[in-house]
Design an enzyme around this catalytic site. Sequence first.
Site, PDB file in Angstrom:
ATOM      1  N   ARG A  88      62.029  -6.314  64.289  1.00 12.98           N
ATOM      2  CA  ARG A  88      60.921  -5.363  63.908  1.00 12.98           C
ATOM      3  C   ARG A  88      60.126  -5.375  65.374  1.00 12.98           C
ATOM      4  NH1 ARG A  88      61.189  -9.517  60.121  1.00 12.98           N
ATOM      5  NH2 ARG A  88      60.817  -8.730  57.890  1.00 12.98           N
ATOM      6  N   ASP A 148      56.317 -12.210  52.435  1.00 12.94           N
ATOM      7  CA  ASP A 148      57.254 -13.252  52.424  1.00 12.94           C
ATOM      8  C   ASP A 148      57.196 -14.438  51.474  1.00 12.94           C
ATOM      9  OD1 ASP A 148      57.927 -11.608  54.880  1.00 12.94           O
ATOM     10  OD2 ASP A 148      56.445 -12.788  56.173  1.00 12.94           O
ATOM     11  N   ARG A 151      59.099 -13.150  48.556  1.00 14.20           N
ATOM     12  CA  ARG A 151      60.272 -13.295  48.629  1.00 14.20           C
ATOM     13  C   ARG A 151      60.943 -14.448  48.531  1.00 14.20           C
ATOM     14  NH1 ARG A 151      60.722  -8.894  53.368  1.00 14.20           N
ATOM     15  NH2 ARG A 151      60.742  -6.812  51.926  1.00 14.20           N
TER      16      ARG A 151
HETATM   17  O1  LMR Z   1      61.956  -5.691  57.428  1.00 16.68           O
HETATM   18  C1  LMR Z   1      61.061  -4.981  58.015  1.00 16.68           C
HETATM   19  O2  LMR Z   1      61.519  -4.316  59.091  1.00 16.68           O
HETATM   20  C2  LMR Z   1      59.894  -4.368  57.005  1.00 16.68           C
HETATM   21  C3  LMR Z   1      59.043  -5.384  56.708  1.00 16.68           C
HETATM   22  O3  LMR Z   1      58.388  -6.234  57.544  1.00 16.68           O
HETATM   23  C4  LMR Z   1      59.728  -6.205  55.562  1.00 16.68           C
HETATM   24  O4  LMR Z   1      59.655  -7.431  55.780  1.00 16.68           O
HETATM   25  O5  LMR Z   1      60.082  -5.657  54.464  1.00 16.68           O
END
Ligand code: LMR
Length: 308
Positions: A88, A148, A151
């Site tokens: 990133r 995050d 996830r």
């Molecule tokens: O992973 C990326 O570049 C995009 C975003 O920050 C994400 O976590 O999906």
Amino acid sequence: MKVTVVGAGAVGASCAEYIAIKDFASEVVILDIKEGYAEGKAMDLMQTASLMGFDTKISGSTNDYAKTADSHIAVITSGIPRKPGMTREELIGINAGIVKTVSSNLLKHSPNVIIIVVSNPMDTMTYLVHKTTGIPKNRIIGMGGALDSARFKYRLAEAMEAPISDIDGMVIGGHSDTGMVPLTSHATRNSIRVSEFLSADRLQQVADDTKVGGATLTKLLGTSAWYAPGAAVSSMVQAIACDQKKMFPCSTMLDGEYGLNDICIGVPVILGKDGIEKIIDIPLSDAEKAKMKESAAGVTKTNGLLEL
Ligand SMILES: O=C(O)C[C@H](O)C(=O)O
Ligand SMILES: NC(=O)c1ccc[n+]([C@@H]2O[C@H](COP(=O)([O-])OP(=O)(O)OC[C@H]3O[C@@H](n4cnc5c(N)ncnc54)[C@H](O)[C@@H]3O)[C@@H](O)[C@H]2O)c1
């Protein structure tokens, strides 16, 4: 309640769609620099209204900020996404200029707007908005931790073969492949620590998979993700618009919290009508403190690349 979404690309459109479907905003304006693109996305989304059952009015604008006037909340998703193999941080050269211009244009027409920064590298872009606009810190919010954490919960549920609704957990720290700090010791399944269900090795695997969540999707998709990012932003917008006082890990300017100063990084905050209404300074273990310190050093290094 008027919301502007800058960037009609993958994340911006997904974010506008989820906000509309939740039907809490009267108006969503999507703005993009590409001629006709935001207008097209807005029209397509409006044609889902009767099917999805929402009354939010969505309109598009090609770089005309007058149409965003008097927005309560603005989401900045404009900028380039990474490609497989990139970090990133490599996006800073192009995205810093875009985020600086966009935030300045937004404020000309909505001086009291609350800004949610999505463009990457997000923690550094949030810091840039602080340094260049000078607006109060409660009105500048970086989105990373909400995504995050979603996830993290997905990976925990997968490892425990449990429904995601049973899981609670949070990721703090920088929104980067190495900087995220999944709080495995605090994560629970129905109030029971996940360490009761998973071995230390399996928990470490969950944390590792969480940290590279964005990179994993970028490899699969050829560009970065949009559904979960859009959903994460829409939940934060709703918390502010509906004054929900909900807790999310967000990137915010720290003044001593977590032993850090002059940095925007992910920590738990309360989101309500004023934006960031409180920063929650939770006690961390020594290992988590060390990871947070290392994460902050990474963000500070990227901030050093900004031409302020
Ligand atoms: O992973 C990326 O570049 C995009 C975003 O920050 C994400 O976590 O999906
Ligand atoms: N913080 C996070 O968790 C998170 C999650 C996903 C994506 N992102 C970031 O969000 C950004 C957007 O990702 P995407 O997948 O939507 O990309 P995209 O390429 O699909 O969309 C970006 C849009 O921004 C527009 N744009 C570029 N410059 C502009 C300007 N000056 N004014 C207005 N619009 C402009 C482009 O025309 C394009 O439509 C990327 O930087 C990506 O890394 C962050």
